[in-house]
Design an enzyme around this catalytic site. Structure first.
Site, mmCIF file in Angstrom:
data_model
loop_
_atom_site.group_PDB
_atom_site.id
_atom_site.type_symbol
_atom_site.label_atom_id
_atom_site.label_comp_id
_atom_site.label_asym_id
_atom_site.label_seq_id
_atom_site.Cartn_x
_atom_site.Cartn_y
_atom_site.Cartn_z
ATOM 1 N N PRO A 44 32.000 49.769 39.126
ATOM 2 C CA PRO A 44 33.304 49.700 38.471
ATOM 3 C C PRO A 44 34.433 49.709 39.496
ATOM 4 O O PRO A 44 34.240 50.104 40.642
ATOM 5 C CB PRO A 44 33.327 50.973 37.633
ATOM 6 C CG PRO A 44 32.470 51.943 38.385
ATOM 7 C CD PRO A 44 31.429 51.123 39.107
ATOM 8 N N CYS A 45 35.595 49.298 39.027
ATOM 9 C CA CYS A 45 36.800 49.362 39.839
ATOM 10 C C CYS A 45 37.031 50.829 40.198
ATOM 11 O O CYS A 45 36.860 51.673 39.325
ATOM 12 C CB CYS A 45 37.966 48.820 39.030
ATOM 13 S SG CYS A 45 39.559 49.035 39.782
ATOM 14 N N PRO A 46 37.438 51.222 41.360
ATOM 15 C CA PRO A 46 37.831 50.382 42.489
ATOM 16 C C PRO A 46 36.727 50.198 43.534
ATOM 17 O O PRO A 46 37.038 49.799 44.655
ATOM 18 C CB PRO A 46 38.975 51.194 43.089
ATOM 19 C CG PRO A 46 38.532 52.613 42.911
ATOM 20 C CD PRO A 46 37.699 52.636 41.645
#
Ligand code: HEM
Ligand code: SF4
Ligand code: SF4
Lengths: 80, 236, 418
Positions: A17-19
């Site tokens: 997932p981000c980041p």
């Protein structure tokens, strides 16, 4: 950009997932020589906008972006 | 010797009170004129009315009661006694009707106020020698407490001497003459004040009190004025 | 450290000295009431993790340069020079503090350690000694705000791909857009994180409630705030404020991200729109009968972790409990009073720093793990990305065997299709 773009390294960041993708690619690019290109796979939709803005702030270049189903492939050249 | 007594009891008192009032005043004005914090610093859930809870937090130390109950008992005793002592000192200037609602001899509390303060200060001091409060403390914390201890000790000695040992040479009337003369800017030192057997205690009491007052505006003691506005920030 | 650098850093310091900050720096009596407040100290027992000790690291520099005493009698307050060693101490103090403000509840004066740590963080930015990752992420966000047009198309395609998953959770009438973007005059602008898990469930809930909404181009999280750089914080915030004004929305709804919510709610200032957390919005839908939830999906005890920036520091306390009442009959509080809830241990940018801080995060949050175990819950719910990541890590590390879930995704899964 030539067809036979040489890939110095492939990074599989699928599922992160981000980041995380940005952090990984930021680290990964430092491990290749200036001028070399890395290929990065990501499934995070945010990467589509994060990668270009990251490249701009750090002075790298995204040569090509391929979308294939859920996976996006970025070809990033180390400039600095 | 008399010159030294004179110096401590008159010029130094003027000096320290000036530093105390002017210093505290200027520092407070300076702090309150700084730009306000633009965002909220509140802790939730909130309780209304917020100003009332801020007063509650400031004067009853509920968080100390909850987390450090023993410290809380000493803190409350300490601060209440401090208040009583301030009243006591005012009465050394003259009679105040309102304070005599509960009839008492001057210095409220029959000498126990001073005793409690001494013990409370000793408690604060010894706490500071125990880890981990020890690692948190800085020299000023110890100095302030030592100063307070000395002030309270010598102050109380005079009170105790009169009440508990029947020492009759240095009386409230003598202090009144002396203090009123200071207040009216015609300083004089009555014979008893500097020539009785206990005068040295008075001089030491006043000397340490002077030091405390001079240091006050520049020390963490400013918490007494800043506590309320800070608690208001937390309450919103 | 050369004199020029020091002077520049002290200027930054000076800029932080507003009224409240001066209160906080002048006042501490080192009474020690806050000793047990910090989860890092409570878990690891090292004096340098006591809130007041962290503050003193900054306060000593204050005493040296901003109090007359610093020239006359520096030793009385252990005043300290600002040098490279001091920077290292500042780093240690600031990046082991999650900014949860639990200690502020304990302090008899209400000293805000997070705010004092913001000085430490700013000095580190000024000295280019901050964690590079956080600045990198902040810069990336800002760049996105500047050059929206360049990547707009590819982002839209990325989002389009999520739509089928939204429809899986909530079937829409034909012709509707599962994830509307760039809708002029929408009622609500949803600011999510750029991850599918942050967008899909809430999109389904909006559609179920018949909300006239639109998804923001930007992600909510504010890395500028983590790195403690007011300039960057503001720029990241401004991107969203500008978008909200352009689209003329009435409400900006922030996804499950504590920092984003607190920064938006408190820093945005007076705006023509209101700011809510997605949790508040979901609770509102239930209250107004716009969505119905199936209460039979969850087995076992459910507990809720209050994200510090949303609950203690953001006042969203009742809404998640209201929602959970509609999801389960077996809700159990974690802490008797939400303002005393232990921090998950991942705030202040520590989770964003990833692997680098993992070991510290696990050690420093033992009390959190114990607190969760005591509830005997099988499901731990939270409403913050950071907390979620950290709680998952804790779950693995301490082998707690719980399910860590986002509140929004539980609501989405329990939607009853009429
Ligand atoms: C109004 C709100 C006040 C609060 C919340 C407050 C709170 C405290 C606390 C927490 C301590 C720490 C004791 C220790 O461990 O050393 C303390 C000490 C002390 N307070 Fe207060 N106080 C207040 C008002 C005052 C006032 C009006 C005075 C009067 C001058 C005062 C004088 C002192 C002194 C002399 C000490 C002990 C010395 C020291 O520790 O530095 N305080 N107070
Ligand atoms: S804000 Fe939280 S992490 Fe920081 S010192 Fe206080 S209790 Fe500890
Ligand atoms: S509780 Fe407040 S005043 Fe006491 S040591 Fe901690 S920060 Fe300082």
């Amino acid at each position: 950009m030539s067809e036979e773009m040489k890939i110095a390294k492939v990074m599989d960041l699928k599922g992160l997932p981000c980041p995380m993708p940005i952090l990984k690619v930021n680290k990964g690019i430092k491990e290749v020589e200036i001028g070399q290109v890395i290929e990065v796979w990501s499934t995070d939709p945010g990467s589509l906008s994060d990668f270009p803005s990251w490249a701009r702030t750090r002075g790298h270049q995204i040569l090509k972006t391929d979308q294939n189903g859920d996976v996006t492939r970025f070809y990033v050249q180390r400039i600095v | 010797m008399n010159t030294l007594y004179y110096f401590v009891l008159i010029p130094m008192v003027y000096f320290s009170f000036t530093v105390f009032f002017v210093g505290t005043g200027i520092r407070l004005v300076k702090i309150f004129r700084k730009p306000k914090q633009s965002t909220s610093l509140q802790i939730y859930p909130e309780k209304r009315p917020q100003w009332l809870w801020a007063l509650h937090d400031t004067f009853l130390f509920p968080s100390v009661r909850k987390h450090k109950p023993v410290l809380w008992i000493f803190l409350i005793l300490f601060h209440v006694c401090l208040l009583l002592l301030m009243i006591g000192h005012l009465e050394l200037f003259g009679e105040f009707r309102i304070f005599q609602i509960i009839p008492h001899e001057v210095f409220l509390g029959k000498g126990f106020v001073g005793l409690i303060l001494c013990l409370a200060v000793l408690f604060f001091l010894f706490r500071r020698f125990l880890s981990p409060v020890r690692e948190l403390s800085v020299p000023e914390d110890y100095y302030l407490l030592i100063l307070l201890f000395l002030i309270v000790l010598f102050g109380s000695q005079m009170d105790w001497a009169r009440r508990w040992y029947g020492y009759e040479e240095l009386l409230v009337e003598d202090y009144r003459t002396y203090l009123l003369s200071l207040l009216t800017l015609k300083p004089e030192l009555p014979y008893n004040v500097i020539n009785s057997g206990h005068s040295f205690m008075l001089v030491l009491h006043v000397f340490f009190a002077n030091l405390f007052l001079i240091f006050f505006p520049f020390s963490q003691s400013m918490h007494s004025f800043l506590s309320l506005p800070m608690n208001k920030l937390r309450r919103g | 450290m050369d004199p020029k650098t020091r002077e520049d850093l002290l200027k930054l310091f000076q800029g932080k000295l507003n009224e409240a900050m001066t209160f906080y720096l002048e006042t501490c009596t080192r009474c020690g009431v806050c000793i047990e407040a910090c989860h890092v100290y409570a878990s690891m027992g090292k004096v340098r993790y006591i809130a007041a000790y962290r503050q003193e690291i900054v306060r000593r520099i204050y005493k040296k340069y901003f109090k007359a005493r610093g020239n006359v009698w520096p030793s009385v307050g252990d005043a300290k020079e600002l040098n490279d060693m001091a920077l290292e101490e500042l780093y240690e103090a600031a990046y082991s503090c999650t900014g949860c403000r639990r200690c502020m509840v304990y302090c008899p004066f209400g000293i805000d350690t997070q705010m004092i740590m913001s000085i430490a963080k700013l000095l580190l930015v000024g000295a280019h000694s901050e964690p590079e990752i956080l600045t990198l992420l902040a810069d990336t966000s800002i760049e996105k705000g500047k050059s929206l047009d360049i990547f707009k198309e590819s982002f839209l395609t990325g989002i389009k791909k999520l739509e089928k998953d939204v429809v899986k959770k909530w079937k829409m009438e034909a012709g509707g857009t599962p994830i509307p973007m760039d809708v002029q005059g929408a009622d609500l602008l949803f600011v999510a994180l750029a991850g599918a898990h942050s967008i899909i469930p809430t999109a389904a809930i909006f559609n179920a409630a018949g909300e006239n909404w639109t998804l923001s181009f930007f992600e909510a999280v504010n890395f500028g705030a983590f790195v403690g750089d007011p300039g960057r914080t503001q720029l990241i915030l401004d991107r969203i404020v500008k978008e909200a004004k352009r689209l003329k929305v009435k409400e900006v709804c922030i996804c499950e991200c504590g920092t984003a919510f607190r920064v938006m709610k408190q820093l945005a200032g007076k705006q023509p729109f209101k700011v809510s957390s997605v949790t508040e919005v979901h609770a509102r839908y239930i209250k107004e009968g716009r969505i119905q939830l199936d209460r039979s999906l969850l087995n076992g005890v459910v507990t809720y972790h209050d994200p510090c920036q949303i609950a203690r520091n953001g006042d969203v306390i009742d809404a998640p409990r209201y929602i959970l009442k509609h999801l389960t009959n077996h809700f159990r509080e974690m802490s008797p009073d939400p303002k005393y809830n232990w921090c998950c241990g991942g705030g202040g940018g520590l989770v964003a720093l990833g692997e680098e801080t993992l070991d510290f995060r696990m050690k420093s949050s033992k009390v959190k793990a114990d607190q969760i175990k005591r509830t005997e819950a099988t499901t731990v719910v939270t409403a913050c990305e950071n907390c979620h990541t950290q709680l998952c890590n804790l779950n693995d590390h301490y082998q707690m065997g719980v399910d860590v879930k986002f509140l929004s995704s539980m609501v989405a899964d329990a939607l009853v299709q009429k």
